[in-house]
Design an enzyme around this catalytic site. Structure first.
Site, PDB file in Angstrom:
ATOM      1  N   CYS A 130      23.018 -31.577  38.129  1.00 17.47           N
ATOM      2  CA  CYS A 130      23.710 -32.900  38.205  1.00 17.47           C
ATOM      3  C   CYS A 130      23.698 -33.756  36.691  1.00 17.47           C
ATOM      4  CB  CYS A 130      23.613 -33.781  39.235  1.00 17.47           C
ATOM      5  SG  CYS A 130      23.871 -32.960  40.923  1.00 17.47           S
ATOM      6  N   GLY A 195      11.146 -34.814  41.527  1.00 18.92           N
ATOM      7  CA  GLY A 195      10.702 -33.550  41.707  1.00 18.92           C
ATOM      8  C   GLY A 195      11.624 -32.502  41.937  1.00 18.92           C
ATOM      9  N   GLN A 200      14.595 -26.778  39.945  1.00 18.62           N
ATOM     10  CA  GLN A 200      15.601 -26.405  39.209  1.00 18.62           C
ATOM     11  C   GLN A 200      15.075 -25.318  38.163  1.00 18.62           C
ATOM     12  OE1 GLN A 200      17.657 -30.048  38.754  1.00 18.62           O
ATOM     13  NE2 GLN A 200      18.877 -29.590  40.474  1.00 18.62           N
ATOM     14  N   ALA A 272      25.959 -29.341  52.760  1.00 24.17           N
ATOM     15  CA  ALA A 272      24.690 -29.220  53.303  1.00 24.17           C
ATOM     16  C   ALA A 272      23.728 -28.447  52.491  1.00 24.17           C
ATOM     17  CB  ALA A 272      24.750 -28.722  54.748  1.00 24.17           C
ATOM     18  N   LYS A 274      21.046 -28.505  49.061  1.00 24.78           N
ATOM     19  CA  LYS A 274      19.578 -28.969  48.900  1.00 24.78           C
ATOM     20  C   LYS A 274      19.943 -30.414  48.597  1.00 24.78           C
ATOM     21  CE  LYS A 274      18.229 -24.713  46.257  1.00 24.78           C
ATOM     22  NZ  LYS A 274      17.759 -24.242  45.013  1.00 24.78           N
ATOM     23  N   MET A 275      20.876 -30.925  47.746  1.00 28.59           N
ATOM     24  CA  MET A 275      21.021 -32.421  47.815  1.00 28.59           C
ATOM     25  C   MET A 275      21.626 -32.650  49.027  1.00 28.59           C
ATOM     26  SD  MET A 275      20.478 -33.075  44.345  1.00 28.59           S
ATOM     27  CE  MET A 275      21.585 -34.494  44.004  1.00 28.59           C
TER      28      MET A 275
END
Length: 381
Positions: A130, A195, A200, A272, A274-275
Protein backbone atom coordinates in the site's frame (compact mmCIF):
# COMPACT_ATOMS: atom_id res chain seq x y z
CA UNK A 1 34.54 -8.82 -13.93
CA UNK A 2 31.89 -10.82 -15.74
CA UNK A 3 32.50 -14.19 -17.35
CA UNK A 4 32.09 -12.86 -20.89
CA UNK A 5 35.01 -10.41 -20.67
CA UNK A 6 37.74 -12.62 -22.08
CA UNK A 7 35.72 -14.06 -24.92
CA UNK A 8 34.34 -10.70 -26.03
CA UNK A 9 37.77 -9.07 -25.99
CA UNK A 10 39.25 -12.03 -27.85
CA UNK A 11 36.60 -11.71 -30.52
CA UNK A 12 37.43 -8.03 -30.92
CA UNK A 13 41.15 -8.85 -31.14
CA UNK A 14 40.58 -11.51 -33.75
CA UNK A 15 38.53 -9.15 -35.85
CA UNK A 16 41.27 -6.51 -35.54
CA UNK A 17 44.03 -8.95 -36.61
CA UNK A 18 42.03 -10.19 -39.56
CA UNK A 19 41.41 -6.72 -40.95
CA UNK A 20 44.91 -5.46 -40.21
CA UNK A 21 46.60 -8.34 -42.05
CA UNK A 22 44.41 -8.19 -45.14
CA UNK A 23 46.08 -6.83 -48.29
CA UNK A 24 44.36 -4.99 -51.09
CA UNK A 25 44.56 -6.65 -54.41
CA UNK A 26 47.11 -5.02 -56.69
CA UNK A 27 46.15 -3.82 -60.15
CA UNK A 28 47.09 -5.90 -63.13
CA UNK A 29 50.32 -4.94 -64.99
CA UNK A 30 49.80 -2.44 -67.69
CA UNK A 31 49.35 -4.23 -71.00
CA UNK A 32 52.02 -3.74 -73.58
CA UNK A 33 51.58 -3.75 -77.25
CA UNK A 34 53.80 -5.49 -79.75
CA UNK A 35 57.33 -4.26 -79.85
CA UNK A 36 57.28 -3.07 -76.26
CA UNK A 37 54.97 -0.10 -76.82
CA UNK A 38 52.66 0.74 -73.93
CA UNK A 39 49.07 1.30 -74.84
CA UNK A 40 46.94 3.53 -72.65
CA UNK A 41 49.42 3.24 -69.78
CA UNK A 42 48.47 6.60 -68.20
CA UNK A 43 44.80 5.72 -67.90
CA UNK A 44 45.48 2.27 -66.46
CA UNK A 45 48.00 3.52 -63.86
CA UNK A 46 45.71 6.38 -62.71
CA UNK A 47 42.80 3.99 -62.15
CA UNK A 48 45.03 1.61 -60.20
CA UNK A 49 46.27 4.43 -57.96
CA UNK A 50 42.74 5.56 -57.06
CA UNK A 51 41.75 1.98 -56.23
CA UNK A 52 44.78 1.46 -53.99
CA UNK A 53 44.13 4.72 -52.14
CA UNK A 54 40.45 3.83 -51.59
CA UNK A 55 41.37 0.41 -50.24
CA UNK A 56 44.00 1.90 -47.96
CA UNK A 57 41.50 4.42 -46.61
CA UNK A 58 38.91 1.68 -46.05
CA UNK A 59 41.47 -0.43 -44.19
CA UNK A 60 42.47 2.51 -42.00
CA UNK A 61 38.81 3.25 -41.19
CA UNK A 62 38.18 -0.41 -40.31
CA UNK A 63 41.21 -0.52 -38.04
CA UNK A 64 40.12 2.67 -36.27
CA UNK A 65 36.58 1.33 -35.82
CA UNK A 66 37.82 -1.95 -34.39
CA UNK A 67 40.18 -0.15 -32.03
CA UNK A 68 37.24 1.89 -30.77
CA UNK A 69 35.18 -1.29 -30.45
CA UNK A 70 37.91 -2.91 -28.34
CA UNK A 71 38.10 0.11 -26.04
CA UNK A 72 34.33 0.22 -25.59
CA UNK A 73 34.09 -3.54 -25.09
CA UNK A 74 36.87 -3.54 -22.49
CA UNK A 75 35.26 -0.66 -20.60
CA UNK A 76 31.84 -2.34 -20.63
CA UNK A 77 33.07 -5.81 -19.75
CA UNK A 78 35.11 -4.53 -16.82
CA UNK A 79 32.02 -2.87 -15.27
CA UNK A 80 30.95 -4.75 -12.12
CA UNK A 81 27.41 -6.02 -11.58
CA UNK A 82 25.48 -3.94 -9.06
CA UNK A 83 22.61 -4.60 -6.68
CA UNK A 84 20.13 -1.75 -7.02
CA UNK A 85 16.73 -0.71 -5.75
CA UNK A 86 14.54 1.61 -7.82
CA UNK A 87 11.21 2.67 -6.40
CA UNK A 88 8.89 5.12 -4.75
CA UNK A 89 7.03 5.21 -1.46
CA UNK A 90 4.86 7.37 0.77
CA UNK A 91 7.96 9.50 1.35
CA UNK A 92 8.55 10.32 -2.32
CA UNK A 93 5.31 9.99 -4.30
CA UNK A 94 1.59 10.75 -3.96
CA UNK A 95 -1.01 7.97 -3.84
CA UNK A 96 -2.14 8.85 -7.39
CA UNK A 97 1.24 7.72 -8.70
CA UNK A 98 1.70 4.77 -6.35
CA UNK A 99 -1.61 3.22 -7.34
CA UNK A 100 -0.70 3.32 -11.04
CA UNK A 101 2.52 1.45 -10.33
CA UNK A 102 1.05 -1.07 -7.87
CA UNK A 103 1.54 -4.73 -8.84
CA UNK A 104 -0.86 -7.27 -7.34
CA UNK A 105 0.84 -10.09 -5.46
CA UNK A 106 -0.30 -12.74 -7.92
CA UNK A 107 1.42 -10.77 -10.72
CA UNK A 108 4.83 -10.53 -9.00
CA UNK A 109 6.25 -13.61 -10.82
CA UNK A 110 5.26 -12.23 -14.21
CA UNK A 111 6.82 -8.85 -13.38
CA UNK A 112 10.04 -10.57 -12.29
CA UNK A 113 10.11 -12.57 -15.52
CA UNK A 114 9.69 -9.42 -17.62
CA UNK A 115 12.41 -7.59 -15.68
CA UNK A 116 14.96 -10.40 -15.96
CA UNK A 117 14.33 -10.55 -19.70
CA UNK A 118 15.71 -7.02 -20.01
CA UNK A 119 19.19 -6.89 -21.54
CA UNK A 120 21.10 -5.72 -18.46
CA UNK A 121 19.06 -7.23 -15.60
CA UNK A 122 20.25 -10.56 -14.19
CA UNK A 123 18.00 -10.94 -11.12
CA UNK A 124 14.90 -9.11 -9.89
CA UNK A 125 12.30 -8.93 -7.11
CA UNK A 126 9.19 -6.77 -6.71
CA UNK A 127 7.94 -5.43 -3.37
CA UNK A 128 4.57 -3.76 -3.93
CA UNK A 129 2.47 -2.73 -0.91
CA UNK A 130 0.00 0.00 0.00
CA UNK A 131 2.83 2.39 0.82
CA UNK A 132 5.60 1.48 -1.62
CA UNK A 133 6.52 -0.02 -4.96
CA UNK A 134 10.17 -1.07 -5.06
CA UNK A 135 12.12 -3.12 -7.60
CA UNK A 136 15.33 -4.83 -6.50
CA UNK A 137 17.68 -5.97 -9.27
CA UNK A 138 21.15 -7.24 -10.02
CA UNK A 139 22.20 -5.06 -12.96
CA UNK A 140 25.05 -5.95 -15.29
CA UNK A 141 25.46 -2.24 -15.96
CA UNK A 142 24.28 0.41 -13.50
CA UNK A 143 23.31 3.09 -16.02
CA UNK A 144 21.84 0.75 -18.61
CA UNK A 145 20.05 -1.36 -16.00
CA UNK A 146 18.46 1.63 -14.27
CA UNK A 147 17.33 3.04 -17.61
CA UNK A 148 15.70 -0.27 -18.57
CA UNK A 149 13.87 -0.62 -15.25
CA UNK A 150 12.58 2.95 -15.35
CA UNK A 151 11.37 2.41 -18.91
CA UNK A 152 9.63 -0.78 -17.78
CA UNK A 153 7.93 1.06 -14.93
CA UNK A 154 6.84 3.80 -17.33
CA UNK A 155 5.38 1.26 -19.73
CA UNK A 156 3.51 -0.57 -16.95
CA UNK A 157 2.02 2.55 -15.38
CA UNK A 158 1.55 4.81 -18.39
CA UNK A 159 3.49 7.55 -16.58
CA UNK A 160 6.22 9.24 -18.67
CA UNK A 161 9.72 8.29 -17.55
CA UNK A 162 10.63 11.96 -17.11
CA UNK A 163 7.76 12.37 -14.62
CA UNK A 164 8.61 9.15 -12.81
CA UNK A 165 12.21 10.22 -12.23
CA UNK A 166 10.98 13.21 -10.21
CA UNK A 167 9.61 10.82 -7.57
CA UNK A 168 11.88 7.76 -7.79
CA UNK A 169 14.73 6.94 -5.44
CA UNK A 170 17.67 4.83 -6.62
CA UNK A 171 20.16 3.15 -4.30
CA UNK A 172 23.16 0.98 -5.11
CA UNK A 173 24.95 -1.96 -3.47
CA UNK A 174 25.37 -1.40 0.31
CA UNK A 175 22.88 1.48 0.28
CA UNK A 176 20.28 -0.72 -1.43
CA UNK A 177 20.88 -3.52 1.08
CA UNK A 178 20.64 -1.13 4.02
CA UNK A 179 17.36 0.24 2.69
CA UNK A 180 15.81 -3.24 2.48
CA UNK A 181 16.93 -3.98 6.04
CA UNK A 182 15.30 -0.76 7.23
CA UNK A 183 12.10 -1.59 5.36
CA UNK A 184 12.00 -5.07 6.86
CA UNK A 185 12.57 -3.68 10.36
CA UNK A 186 9.69 -1.21 10.01
CA UNK A 187 11.95 1.84 10.09
CA UNK A 188 10.72 3.12 6.72
CA UNK A 189 7.00 2.52 7.32
CA UNK A 190 4.19 5.01 7.65
CA UNK A 191 3.82 3.73 11.22
CA UNK A 192 7.21 3.18 12.86
CA UNK A 193 7.84 -0.46 13.68
CA UNK A 194 4.66 -1.84 12.09
CA UNK A 195 4.85 -5.58 11.60
CA UNK A 196 2.92 -6.15 8.40
CA UNK A 197 5.80 -5.09 6.16
CA UNK A 198 7.95 -7.95 7.49
CA UNK A 199 5.25 -10.42 6.40
CA UNK A 200 5.20 -8.77 2.97
CA UNK A 201 8.99 -9.09 2.63
CA UNK A 202 8.64 -12.78 3.52
CA UNK A 203 5.98 -13.13 0.83
CA UNK A 204 8.41 -11.82 -1.80
CA UNK A 205 10.71 -14.74 -0.97
CA UNK A 206 7.88 -17.30 -0.96
CA UNK A 207 6.56 -15.99 -4.26
CA UNK A 208 10.03 -16.15 -5.81
CA UNK A 209 10.64 -19.68 -4.56
CA UNK A 210 7.31 -20.90 -5.93
CA UNK A 211 7.91 -19.36 -9.35
CA UNK A 212 11.68 -19.90 -9.46
CA UNK A 213 12.13 -16.21 -10.24
CA UNK A 214 14.56 -15.12 -7.52
CA UNK A 215 18.29 -15.28 -8.24
CA UNK A 216 20.79 -16.31 -5.56
CA UNK A 217 21.92 -12.76 -4.74
CA UNK A 218 18.45 -11.25 -4.35
CA UNK A 219 17.25 -14.33 -2.49
CA UNK A 220 20.11 -14.10 0.02
CA UNK A 221 19.62 -10.36 0.51
CA UNK A 222 15.91 -10.75 1.25
CA UNK A 223 16.48 -13.65 3.66
CA UNK A 224 19.12 -11.64 5.53
CA UNK A 225 16.70 -8.69 5.68
CA UNK A 226 14.01 -10.95 7.18
CA UNK A 227 16.47 -12.12 9.82
CA UNK A 228 17.39 -8.51 10.60
CA UNK A 229 13.71 -7.53 10.84
CA UNK A 230 13.04 -10.32 13.33
CA UNK A 231 16.06 -9.38 15.45
CA UNK A 232 15.10 -5.72 15.56
CA UNK A 233 11.63 -6.61 16.84
CA UNK A 234 12.85 -9.16 19.39
CA UNK A 235 15.91 -7.30 20.71
CA UNK A 236 14.55 -3.73 20.78
CA UNK A 237 11.32 -2.03 21.88
CA UNK A 238 10.50 -0.68 18.41
CA UNK A 239 7.28 -2.68 18.15
CA UNK A 240 6.12 -2.23 21.74
CA UNK A 241 3.85 0.66 20.83
CA UNK A 242 3.68 0.03 17.11
CA UNK A 243 0.41 -0.03 15.22
CA UNK A 244 -0.47 -1.06 11.70
CA UNK A 245 -2.15 0.94 8.95
CA UNK A 246 -5.34 -1.01 9.76
CA UNK A 247 -5.27 -0.04 13.43
CA UNK A 248 -4.52 3.56 12.52
CA UNK A 249 -7.59 3.48 10.24
CA UNK A 250 -9.78 2.27 13.11
CA UNK A 251 -8.36 4.95 15.43
CA UNK A 252 -9.08 7.63 12.84
CA UNK A 253 -12.65 6.46 12.30
CA UNK A 254 -13.43 6.45 16.01
CA UNK A 255 -11.88 9.91 16.42
CA UNK A 256 -14.21 11.29 13.75
CA UNK A 257 -17.33 9.89 15.42
CA UNK A 258 -19.04 11.59 18.37
CA UNK A 259 -17.59 10.08 21.53
CA UNK A 260 -20.97 8.89 22.78
CA UNK A 261 -21.68 7.00 19.54
CA UNK A 262 -18.32 5.32 18.91
CA UNK A 263 -19.35 1.83 19.95
CA UNK A 264 -22.88 1.98 18.56
CA UNK A 265 -21.92 3.17 15.06
CA UNK A 266 -22.74 0.73 12.25
CA UNK A 267 -19.45 -0.60 10.85
CA UNK A 268 -19.02 -1.99 7.31
CA UNK A 269 -15.88 -3.64 6.00
CA UNK A 270 -15.48 -4.31 2.27
CA UNK A 271 -12.77 -6.91 1.66
CA UNK A 272 -11.77 -9.74 4.01
CA UNK A 273 -8.10 -10.03 3.12
CA UNK A 274 -5.15 -9.53 5.46
CA UNK A 275 -5.75 -5.81 5.94
CA UNK A 276 -9.49 -6.30 6.42
CA UNK A 277 -8.89 -9.01 8.99
CA UNK A 278 -6.70 -6.61 10.96
CA UNK A 279 -9.46 -3.98 10.84
CA UNK A 280 -11.84 -6.44 12.52
CA UNK A 281 -9.19 -7.33 15.09
CA UNK A 282 -8.74 -3.68 16.07
CA UNK A 283 -12.50 -3.03 16.12
CA UNK A 284 -12.76 -5.85 18.66
CA UNK A 285 -9.96 -4.27 20.71
CA UNK A 286 -11.90 -1.00 20.77
CA UNK A 287 -15.06 -2.69 22.03
CA UNK A 288 -17.15 -2.85 18.85
CA UNK A 289 -19.72 -5.65 18.98
CA UNK A 290 -20.84 -5.98 15.34
CA UNK A 291 -19.40 -5.53 11.86
CA UNK A 292 -20.86 -6.28 8.44
CA UNK A 293 -18.35 -7.75 5.99
CA UNK A 294 -18.83 -7.60 2.22
CA UNK A 295 -16.63 -10.05 0.36
CA UNK A 296 -16.57 -12.02 -2.89
CA UNK A 297 -16.74 -15.36 -1.06
CA UNK A 298 -18.19 -16.42 2.28
CA UNK A 299 -15.42 -18.93 3.09
CA UNK A 300 -12.88 -16.30 4.11
CA UNK A 301 -15.43 -14.51 6.28
CA UNK A 302 -16.35 -17.82 7.95
CA UNK A 303 -12.67 -18.43 8.71
CA UNK A 304 -12.35 -15.00 10.36
CA UNK A 305 -15.58 -15.61 12.31
CA UNK A 306 -14.21 -18.89 13.68
CA UNK A 307 -10.92 -17.28 14.67
CA UNK A 308 -12.24 -14.15 16.36
CA UNK A 309 -14.55 -14.05 19.34
CA UNK A 310 -16.40 -11.17 20.97
CA UNK A 311 -17.86 -9.65 17.82
CA UNK A 312 -20.79 -10.47 15.55
CA UNK A 313 -19.65 -10.76 11.92
CA UNK A 314 -22.41 -10.54 9.31
CA UNK A 315 -21.58 -11.62 5.76
CA UNK A 316 -23.03 -9.96 2.67
CA UNK A 317 -22.03 -10.80 -0.92
CA UNK A 318 -20.31 -8.32 -3.20
CA UNK A 319 -23.53 -7.85 -5.17
CA UNK A 320 -25.09 -6.22 -2.07
CA UNK A 321 -22.23 -3.79 -1.46
CA UNK A 322 -24.19 -0.57 -2.05
CA UNK A 323 -27.18 -1.79 -0.02
CA UNK A 324 -24.80 -2.60 2.84
CA UNK A 325 -23.18 0.85 2.53
CA UNK A 326 -26.62 2.47 2.79
CA UNK A 327 -27.01 0.89 6.24
CA UNK A 328 -23.52 1.85 7.50
CA UNK A 329 -22.14 4.86 9.35
CA UNK A 330 -18.49 3.95 8.70
CA UNK A 331 -17.27 2.15 5.55
CA UNK A 332 -13.79 0.60 5.57
CA UNK A 333 -12.52 -0.50 2.15
CA UNK A 334 -9.67 -2.95 1.68
CA UNK A 335 -9.85 -4.82 -1.63
CA UNK A 336 -7.48 -5.43 -4.54
CA UNK A 337 -9.86 -3.88 -7.07
CA UNK A 338 -7.97 -1.92 -9.73
CA UNK A 339 -10.82 0.57 -10.16
CA UNK A 340 -12.75 2.56 -7.51
CA UNK A 341 -15.75 0.88 -5.93
CA UNK A 342 -17.29 4.16 -4.84
CA UNK A 343 -17.53 7.17 -7.11
CA UNK A 344 -19.18 10.47 -6.28
CA UNK A 345 -22.51 9.38 -7.77
CA UNK A 346 -22.50 6.22 -5.63
CA UNK A 347 -21.95 8.20 -2.44
CA UNK A 348 -24.58 10.77 -3.41
CA UNK A 349 -27.16 8.01 -3.94
CA UNK A 350 -26.73 6.71 -0.38
CA UNK A 351 -29.32 7.87 2.18
CA UNK A 352 -28.25 10.36 4.88
CA UNK A 353 -27.24 9.09 8.30
CA UNK A 354 -28.29 10.19 11.75
CA UNK A 355 -27.07 13.50 13.13
CA UNK A 356 -26.18 11.60 16.27
CA UNK A 357 -23.35 10.00 14.31
CA UNK A 358 -22.17 13.29 12.88
CA UNK A 359 -24.56 13.44 9.93
CA UNK A 360 -21.79 12.40 7.50
CA UNK A 361 -21.00 8.87 6.35
CA UNK A 362 -17.31 8.18 6.83
CA UNK A 363 -15.28 6.32 4.19
CA UNK A 364 -11.88 5.00 5.34
CA UNK A 365 -9.92 3.65 2.35
CA UNK A 366 -6.76 1.66 3.10
CA UNK A 367 -6.36 0.19 -0.40
CA UNK A 368 -3.84 0.87 -3.14
CA UNK A 369 -5.09 1.33 -5.81
CA UNK A 370 -7.83 3.31 -4.10
CA UNK A 371 -11.29 1.80 -3.64
CA UNK A 372 -12.90 5.19 -3.01
CA UNK A 373 -12.51 7.96 -5.55
CA UNK A 374 -11.00 11.21 -4.32
CA UNK A 375 -14.11 13.11 -5.41
CA UNK A 376 -16.11 11.39 -2.64
CA UNK A 377 -14.21 13.44 -0.07
CA UNK A 378 -15.92 16.59 -1.37
CA UNK A 379 -19.24 15.24 -0.09
CA UNK A 380 -17.85 14.90 3.40
CA UNK A 381 -16.84 18.52 3.85
Amino acid sequence: MMAGTTSSTAVAGALFSTVASSKPRGSAACPRGGGGRRRGSCVVRCDAGVEVQAQAAAKAASIAALEQFKISADRYMKERSSIAVIGLSIHTAPVEMREKLAVAEELWPRAVSELTNLNHIEEAAVLSTCNRMEIYVVALSWNRGIREVVDWMSKQSGIPASELREHLFMLRDSDATRHLFEVSAGLDSLVLGEGQILAQVKQVVRSGQNSGGLGKNIDRMFKDAITAGKRVRSETNISSGAVSVSSAAVELALMKLPRSECLSARMLLIGAGKMGKLVIKHLIAKGCKKVVVVNRSVERVDAIREEMNGIEIVYRPLTEMYEAAADADVVFTSTSSESPLFMKEHAEALPPISDANGGVRLFVDISVPRNVSACVSMLMT
